[in-house]
Design an enzyme around this catalytic site. Structure first.
Site, PDB file in Angstrom:
ATOM      1  N   HIS A   1       8.862 -10.911   1.285  1.00 32.73           N
ATOM      2  CA  HIS A   1       7.667 -10.917   2.113  1.00 32.73           C
ATOM      3  C   HIS A   1       8.049 -11.014   3.588  1.00 32.73           C
ATOM      4  O   HIS A   1       9.219 -11.256   3.936  1.00 32.73           O
ATOM      5  CB  HIS A   1       6.767 -12.081   1.717  1.00 32.73           C
ATOM      6  CG  HIS A   1       6.147 -11.917   0.364  1.00 32.73           C
ATOM      7  ND1 HIS A   1       5.267 -12.826  -0.177  1.00 32.73           N
ATOM      8  CD2 HIS A   1       6.272 -10.940  -0.574  1.00 32.73           C
ATOM      9  CE1 HIS A   1       4.879 -12.427  -1.378  1.00 32.73           C
ATOM     10  NE2 HIS A   1       5.488 -11.291  -1.642  1.00 32.73           N
TER      11      HIS A   1
ATOM     12  N   GLU B   1       7.167 -13.266   5.982  1.00 34.57           N
ATOM     13  CA  GLU B   1       7.455 -14.572   6.586  1.00 34.57           C
ATOM     14  C   GLU B   1       8.913 -14.997   6.429  1.00 34.57           C
ATOM     15  O   GLU B   1       9.549 -15.383   7.432  1.00 34.57           O
ATOM     16  CB  GLU B   1       6.514 -15.645   6.015  1.00 34.57           C
ATOM     17  CG  GLU B   1       5.059 -15.419   6.359  1.00 34.57           C
ATOM     18  CD  GLU B   1       4.302 -14.647   5.288  1.00 34.57           C
ATOM     19  OE1 GLU B   1       3.108 -14.910   5.098  1.00 34.57           O
ATOM     20  OE2 GLU B   1       4.939 -13.774   4.634  1.00 34.57           O
TER      21      GLU B   1
ATOM     22  N   CYS C   1       1.158 -16.677   1.391  1.00 28.23           N
ATOM     23  CA  CYS C   1       0.893 -16.943  -0.026  1.00 28.23           C
ATOM     24  C   CYS C   1       1.254 -18.377  -0.377  1.00 28.23           C
ATOM     25  O   CYS C   1       2.133 -18.995   0.232  1.00 28.23           O
ATOM     26  CB  CYS C   1       1.650 -15.954  -0.910  1.00 28.23           C
ATOM     27  SG  CYS C   1       3.444 -16.046  -0.793  1.00 28.23           S
TER      28      CYS C   1
ATOM     29  N   CYS D   1       5.268 -18.388   0.568  1.00 27.91           N
ATOM     30  CA  CYS D   1       5.621 -18.238   1.981  1.00 27.91           C
ATOM     31  C   CYS D   1       5.163 -19.442   2.792  1.00 27.91           C
ATOM     32  O   CYS D   1       5.761 -19.782   3.811  1.00 27.91           O
ATOM     33  CB  CYS D   1       5.013 -16.954   2.541  1.00 27.91           C
ATOM     34  SG  CYS D   1       5.768 -15.460   1.864  1.00 27.91           S
TER      35      CYS D   1
ATOM     36  N   ARG E   1      -0.475  11.282   4.453  1.00 23.70           N
ATOM     37  CA  ARG E   1      -0.057  11.269   3.044  1.00 23.70           C
ATOM     38  C   ARG E   1       1.064  10.266   2.810  1.00 23.70           C
ATOM     39  O   ARG E   1       1.112   9.593   1.781  1.00 23.70           O
ATOM     40  CB  ARG E   1       0.420  12.661   2.624  1.00 23.70           C
ATOM     41  CG  ARG E   1      -0.668  13.702   2.488  1.00 23.70           C
ATOM     42  CD  ARG E   1      -0.072  15.022   2.020  1.00 23.70           C
ATOM     43  NE  ARG E   1      -1.077  16.068   1.871  1.00 23.70           N
ATOM     44  CZ  ARG E   1      -0.810  17.297   1.450  1.00 23.70           C
ATOM     45  NH1 ARG E   1       0.448  17.629   1.143  1.00 23.70           N
ATOM     46  NH2 ARG E   1      -1.770  18.199   1.350  1.00 23.70           N
TER      47      ARG E   1
ATOM     48  N   ASP F   1      -5.402  27.064  -4.522  1.00 25.66           N
ATOM     49  CA  ASP F   1      -4.329  26.899  -3.536  1.00 25.66           C
ATOM     50  C   ASP F   1      -2.942  26.699  -4.141  1.00 25.66           C
ATOM     51  O   ASP F   1      -1.943  26.878  -3.446  1.00 25.66           O
ATOM     52  CB  ASP F   1      -4.629  25.697  -2.630  1.00 25.66           C
ATOM     53  CG  ASP F   1      -5.930  25.847  -1.854  1.00 25.66           C
ATOM     54  OD1 ASP F   1      -6.497  26.953  -1.859  1.00 25.66           O
ATOM     55  OD2 ASP F   1      -6.377  24.853  -1.249  1.00 25.66           O
TER      56      ASP F   1
ATOM     57  N   LEU G   1       0.977  18.988  -2.709  1.00 26.25           N
ATOM     58  CA  LEU G   1       0.389  17.692  -2.355  1.00 26.25           C
ATOM     59  C   LEU G   1       1.449  16.616  -2.114  1.00 26.25           C
ATOM     60  O   LEU G   1       1.208  15.425  -2.329  1.00 26.25           O
ATOM     61  CB  LEU G   1      -0.605  17.216  -3.425  1.00 26.25           C
ATOM     62  CG  LEU G   1      -1.778  18.159  -3.722  1.00 26.25           C
ATOM     63  CD1 LEU G   1      -2.672  17.559  -4.793  1.00 26.25           C
ATOM     64  CD2 LEU G   1      -2.577  18.450  -2.457  1.00 26.25           C
TER      65      LEU G   1
ATOM     66  N   GLY H   1     -11.819  19.794  -3.205  1.00 27.13           N
ATOM     67  CA  GLY H   1     -12.589  20.622  -2.296  1.00 27.13           C
ATOM     68  C   GLY H   1     -13.986  20.083  -2.026  1.00 27.13           C
ATOM     69  O   GLY H   1     -14.243  18.880  -2.147  1.00 27.13           O
TER      70      GLY H   1
END
Length: 371
Positions: A54, A56, A79, A88, A188, A204, A208, A306
């Site tokens: 993490h 921290e 946490c 943490c 993405r 198409d 992706l 689409g």
């Protein structure tokens, strides 16, 4: 407890730091942490790729002995529970920090105020809510998954000057320029999953994936809504299913479908996709699908089309953010109307920003939430 004059300055840097690993921390949120002593940053940490360690403990290790008596700036409440790593909050206490400044409290029921109480019980001064709006935006995926049991959904569309997203019968139509397309690739790379409908997949034949040098490993999970399992086995998506995860979503539990002129049994079609590495997932509706994705730890979903799929998400009120790239191109006859334009943003959405990306204008709308 009232904040110090520089709290917002340092928290802004912690938020920026958290964004560096966005989309790369598995089911854990990407958190930023700074250790500041006498107005100087002496330690930095961000949730590591894969989710551990993490932020921290990394920031504390970076600061070393300088952490004692210092202030820790953390974008999310530390946490308090024992998981695969110790709490943490315990690490901050052991390091002897004098003050902890938090942007967003953690809605996870295992934490949710417990981390703050541990710190206060140890005599540490705690300040919360510093740059909370910015912190919530940076943690939007994690917070949405925790509070709504679904991913944060971003709808992205490229729109022509006359409000079209394509031309019927022409397959993929280039609407935006290279700078906008590059920015979408970056989006993405920080998103857990990307989704299109079968119409887009057939027209198409997209990959992706992320096609930016050095960022290919951060391609999102690909999802295709395909009720009748029409996705060709020869498609780029299926051919790369063993390299980048592919989920084909169907709500049909039987029957037949016509593929390349052949009548193929649904179960055979399903088996053929699975044999090539694709997962076939049954979901009755979009809400059920999003719940299933969240259950797997998917915190953010990019919907790229689409028109029918975009409209379905909007109608179901499952969109959190809308990104519209509008160009000066006119499509005209046989154009496919966009389900949303900068002038027709749904009720409840507000314009977050509008800027030029090359020759195209990006308008970003976000769902307005009660403060």
């Amino acid at each position: 407890m009232a904040g110090a004059p520089d709290d917002e300055l340092f928290m802004a840097e912690a938020v920026r730091l958290s964004l560096t690993n966005l989309g790369r921390t598995s089911t854990n949120p990407s958190v930023g942490c700074l250790i500041v002593r006498h107005g100087e940053i002496v330690g930095r940490g961000v949730t590591a790729e894969g989710g551990r360690p993490h932020a921290e403990p990394q920031a504390l290790a970076d600061a070393g002995e300088k952490a004692r008596g210092a202030t820790a700036y953390v974008t999310l409440e530390p946490c308090s529970h024992h998981g695969k790593t110790p709490p943490c909050a315990d690490a901050l206490i052991a390091a002897g920090v004098a003050r902890v400044v938090v942007s967003v409290t953690d809605p996870d029921e295992r934490v949710s105020g417990r981390g703050l109480k541990m710190l206060e019980d140890a005599g540490i001064e705690v300040t919360t809510g510093v740059l909370e709006r910015e912190g919530r935006r940076a943690l939007a995926g994690y917070l949405t998954r925790q509070t709504k049991a679904r991913p944060y959904v971003i709808l992205k569309l490229a729109i022509s000057d006359d409000g079209m997203i394509g031309r019927r019968g022409y397959g993929q139509v280039a609407i935006t320029g290279a700078p906008a397309r590059r920015q979408v690739q970056q989006l993405r790379a920080v998103t857990d999953a990307i989704l299109v409908g079968i119409g887009t997949a057939l027209a198409d034949d997209p990959l992706l994936t992320v096609r930016l040098e050095g960022q290919e490993p951060f391609s999102p999970i690909r999802i295709v809504l395909d009720r009748h399992l029409q996705l060709p086995l020869s498609s780029k998506l299926v051919e790369t299913a063993r390299e980048v995860p592919l989920i084909v979503v169907t709500g049909l539990a039987g029957g037949e479908t016509a593929v390349a002129g052949l009548s193929v049994d649904f179960e055979e079609r399903k088996a053929a996709l699975q044999a090539r590495g694709a997962e076939v997932l049954e979901a009755n509706d979009l809400s059920a699908l999003l719940f299933a994705l969240a259950s797997r730890g998917i915190s953010s979903l990019l919907v790229e089309g689409g028109a029918r799929v975009a409209a379905a998400f909007l109608t179901a009120d499952l969109v959190d953010e809308i990104q519209l790239y509008q160009s000066a191109i006119v499509i005209g006859e046989n154009g496919i109307p966009a389900p949303v334009t900068p002038e027709t943003a749904p009720q409840g959405f507000v314009l977050l920003r509008s800027e030029m990306v090359g020759a195209d204008r990006l308008s970003v709308f976000e769902r307005q939430t009660a403060e």
